[in-house]
Design a protein around this motif. Structure first.
Motif, PDB file in Angstrom:
ATOM      1  N   ARG A 294       1.047  -1.094   0.099  1.00  0.00           N
ATOM      2  CA  ARG A 294       0.104   0.129  -0.321  1.00  0.00           C
ATOM      3  C   ARG A 294       0.748   1.496   0.054  1.00  0.00           C
ATOM      4  NH1 ARG A 294      -4.856  -0.643   4.243  1.00  0.00           N
ATOM      5  NH2 ARG A 294      -3.087  -0.209   5.962  1.00  0.00           N
ATOM      6  N   ASP A 295       1.781   1.722   0.560  1.00  0.00           N
ATOM      7  CA  ASP A 295       3.018   2.154   1.180  1.00  0.00           C
ATOM      8  C   ASP A 295       3.272   2.931  -0.842  1.00  0.00           C
ATOM      9  OD1 ASP A 295       4.614   2.146   3.565  1.00  0.00           O
ATOM     10  OD2 ASP A 295       3.653   0.260   2.789  1.00  0.00           O
ATOM     11  N   HIS A 296       2.831   2.472  -1.805  1.00  0.00           N
ATOM     12  CA  HIS A 296       3.493   2.919  -3.688  1.00  0.00           C
ATOM     13  C   HIS A 296       2.945   4.036  -3.574  1.00  0.00           C
ATOM     14  CE1 HIS A 296       6.837  -0.033  -3.695  1.00  0.00           C
ATOM     15  NE2 HIS A 296       5.785  -1.480  -3.645  1.00  0.00           N
ATOM     16  N   SER A 297       1.740   3.661  -3.123  1.00  0.00           N
ATOM     17  CA  SER A 297       0.079   4.303  -3.839  1.00  0.00           C
ATOM     18  C   SER A 297       0.314   6.237  -2.988  1.00  0.00           C
ATOM     19  CB  SER A 297      -0.589   4.102  -3.743  1.00  0.00           C
ATOM     20  OG  SER A 297      -1.431   3.874  -2.642  1.00  0.00           O
ATOM     21  N   ARG A 298       0.860   5.777  -1.717  1.00  0.00           N
ATOM     22  CA  ARG A 298       1.104   7.171  -0.314  1.00  0.00           C
ATOM     23  C   ARG A 298       2.003   7.892  -0.193  1.00  0.00           C
ATOM     24  NH1 ARG A 298      -1.838   3.401   4.436  1.00  0.00           N
ATOM     25  NH2 ARG A 298      -3.213   2.472   3.183  1.00  0.00           N
TER      26      ARG A 298
END
Length: 609
Positions: free
Chosen positions: A444-448
């Motif tokens: 999920r970190d990639h989109s953040r």
């Protein structure tokens, strides 16, 4: 070519629910734009970028949670539904955001997170204060079990989404409370009518009265749990807690609860609703939620396609599972066709705040040429698909995953770290490395990570010298919005032009029936879209022939043969016309070319506009 678009003069034809033709754009506020130099995005920063979204062609801004919160799960742990987290701004800032959206003909929806609250919410503080508190039953409390040796055990063996048990022991009242996610996110008890009434009033009407236009509804199918609380079957014998989504997804009263929400709140306010519908992989399960006659939700997100590549949702989720193009096409076909002949509706999306970037997962970001080509082809796929289109911030410029060279210390998400720490405890080096590999693709970190606005320090997200809450991508100088705004054939410009065409040809793209061709072809993704007569009665010169589009996309880095376009469209050779292509100007004589370049996509019509 990126600029090879043909204008259709008819514009929007017919009438339908406004949200079916709208383009929604999700903003993750912590990472969009920092206005005050604290390294954290905020609502004034979003306001300063509204004209950027308007230029792109956005109709509705979806703002991810900005409510008061301890931020243990980036705002999905709410401690006050009627206050704004101070780093995001104030209630007055939200009012201004509503005004600037509405003044441009745009709308604003908020995230509705009412499966659970923060453990710091006043409701939960009351609930845990004593077994006799009036709000005790607003959450789900159960006494412990004991094994044969007298050891205390949770009420069930259910495993939570963030690893570990779904039950947390409370020393003061000596009972467990249910939390499907983190221990800091106790689940509300929707069986309690007073609790539901408070949710409708405090979390919904408050914002609708301020002018918000609707909600994206978090975890919408988890409100009704199995109230007999049985143990889940043992499917993972080597661990104490077992996957149990059947105990809380699509429960016995779920449709009653959502219908009540619609009739008491959403309907009277004419508020648009889109629900997050997880663990519901069958069309016959989904349709009851979106049937107009059922009066529940306008639309939902179904996750079969976007979950491709993930491992078991509860164990080994981040052990990456490669998949062929044919698997992606099967999922797309299922969800593009499931509403045909019904009164339901569908969403179109390939990115959100809970997944890796589409160009890094479904495309090819290994070289600048393939990155741009595949980002445009993914855009073409999304824009020609039936349903309401949802974009995620940065998708329109082709933002990619965090670099593979970044270590685990750059990952901030509670789920990423939960799965990583769990596997770390096993000492299984092979599994640890496999999990790290999966996190580099799926986390999920990639989109953040911060939005890449320009080539100034910190990518224009925050001031020079400030340390942003998440690291800025190493390649922001090459990949940023400012660079693409000046390029008429950039990924951004392709999205903006194609979004206009989606609306002009709404009868074909947003509403038209979908027919997959060559389902087992592992190189080409090809389908027919046909005009929906309920939206437009326009036809070609032959009144017996509906307007059709052929979408042809090369999902490989190799040159592929273009299929027989006129044959697929059912028209005479030479009668077909090219509506749009992903290739830049001057690279090919597109209308006569029999080959598709690597990651090239085209749309042909069976008539000449």
């Amino acid at each position: 070519m990126g600029s090879n678009f043909i204008h259709h003069p008819d514009g929007w034809v017919g009438t339908t629910a406004w949200w079916k033709d709208a383009v929604f754009y999700q903003v993750y506020p912590a990472s969009f734009q920092d206005s005050n130099g604290d390294g954290w995005g905020d609502i004034p920063g979003l306001i300063s970028r509204i004209d950027y979204l308007h230029r792109l062609g956005v109709d509705v801004v979806w703002l991810s949670p900005m409510f008061e919160s301890p931020q243990q799960d980036m705002g999905y742990d709410i401690s006050d539904y009627q206050a704004v987290y101070s780093r995001y701004g104030t209630l007055e800032d939200v009012d201004q955001l509503i005004e600037v959206c509405h003044s441009r003909g745009m709308k604003l929806i908020l995230d509705l997170v009412v499966n659970h609250t923060s453990d710091q919410h006043p409701w939960f503080k009351e609930s845990r204060s004593s077994k006799t508190n009036p709000k005790r039953d607003w959450y789900i409390w159960k006494p412990p079990r004991y094994d044969s040796a007298g050891n205390r055990m949770p009420p069930t063996n259910w495993r939570g989404y963030f690893a570990g048990s779904t039950w947390t022991w409370d020393e003061k009242t000596e009972e467990y409370y249910l939390n499907l996610y983190g221990p800091f996110q106790p689940d509300l008890n929707w069986e309690n009518a007073e609790c539901r009434a408070a949710i409708y009033d405090v979390a919904m009407r408050f914002w609708l009265d301020r002018g918000v236009d609707g909600f994206r509804i978090d975890t919408v199918n988890k409100y009704s749990k199995r109230t007999d609380f049985p143990d889940a079957p043992i499917t993972c014998p080597d661990v104490p807690h077992q996957p149990a989504p059947e105990m809380w997804c699509n429960g016995p009263r779920i449709h009653e609860f959502i219908h009540e929400m619609q009739t008491q709140v959403l309907g009277p306010y004419n508020a648009v609703s889109v629900g997050e519908l997880s663990n519901t992989p069958l069309p016959e399960q989904v349709l009851p939620y979106v049937s107009a006659a059922a009066r529940e939700l306008d639309m939902v997100f179904e996750f079969s396609m976007i979950r491709l590549g993930t491992g078991n949702l509860f164990h080994g989720k981040y052990i990456y599972q490669p998949f062929p193009l044919s698997a992606l096409k099967r999922h797309v076909e299922t969800w593009q066709t499931f509403i045909e002949g019904t009164d339901g509706w569908h969403t179109v999306f390939c990115e959100n705040h809970d997944n890796g970037r589409a160009v890094s997962r479904f495309g090819d970001d290994s070289t600048p040429e393939l990155w741009e080509a595949s980002a445009k082809t993914i855009a073409l796929w999304q824009i020609t698909s039936t349903g309401t289109l949802f974009l995620y911030q940065g998708q329109e410029i082709g933002m990619r995953n965090m670099p593979e060279s970044w270590g685990i210390e750059e990952y901030k998400d509670v789920e990423s770290l939960g799965f990583y720490n769990e596997v770390l405890e096993t000492g299984d080096e092979k599994r640890i490395q496999a999990t790290l590999h999966g996190l580099r693709i799926l986390a999920r970190d990639h989109s953040r990570i911060p939005f890449q606005w320009d080539d100034s320090p910190n990518a224009g997200f925050t001031e020079e010298g400030v340390t942003p809450w998440m690291r800025v991508h190493d390649q922001y100088r090459e990949l940023n919005a400012a660079k693409q705004l000046d390029d008429p054939e950039s990924v951004f410009s392709f999205y903006a032009k194609a979004l206009r065409l989606r609306k002009e040809y709404r009868d074909i793209f947003a509403h038209g029936p979908f027919k997959l061709l060559e389902p087992e072809n592992e190189a080409l993704f090809i389908y027919i879209k046909e005009s929906d007569a309920r939206v437009s009665s326009s036809t070609t010169e032959d009144t017996d022939t509906k307007r059709k589009a052929l979408v042809v996309m090369n999902f490989t880095k190799s040159v592929q043969e273009c299929p027989d376009v006129s044959g697929a469209l059912g028209c005479r050779k030479g009668e077909e016309s090219l509506l749009m292509s992903t290739v830049r100007s001057g690279q090919l004589a597109l209308e006569t070319c029999d080959e598709l370049k690597p990651w090239e996509g085209r749309v042909y019509l069976n008539f000449r506009p």
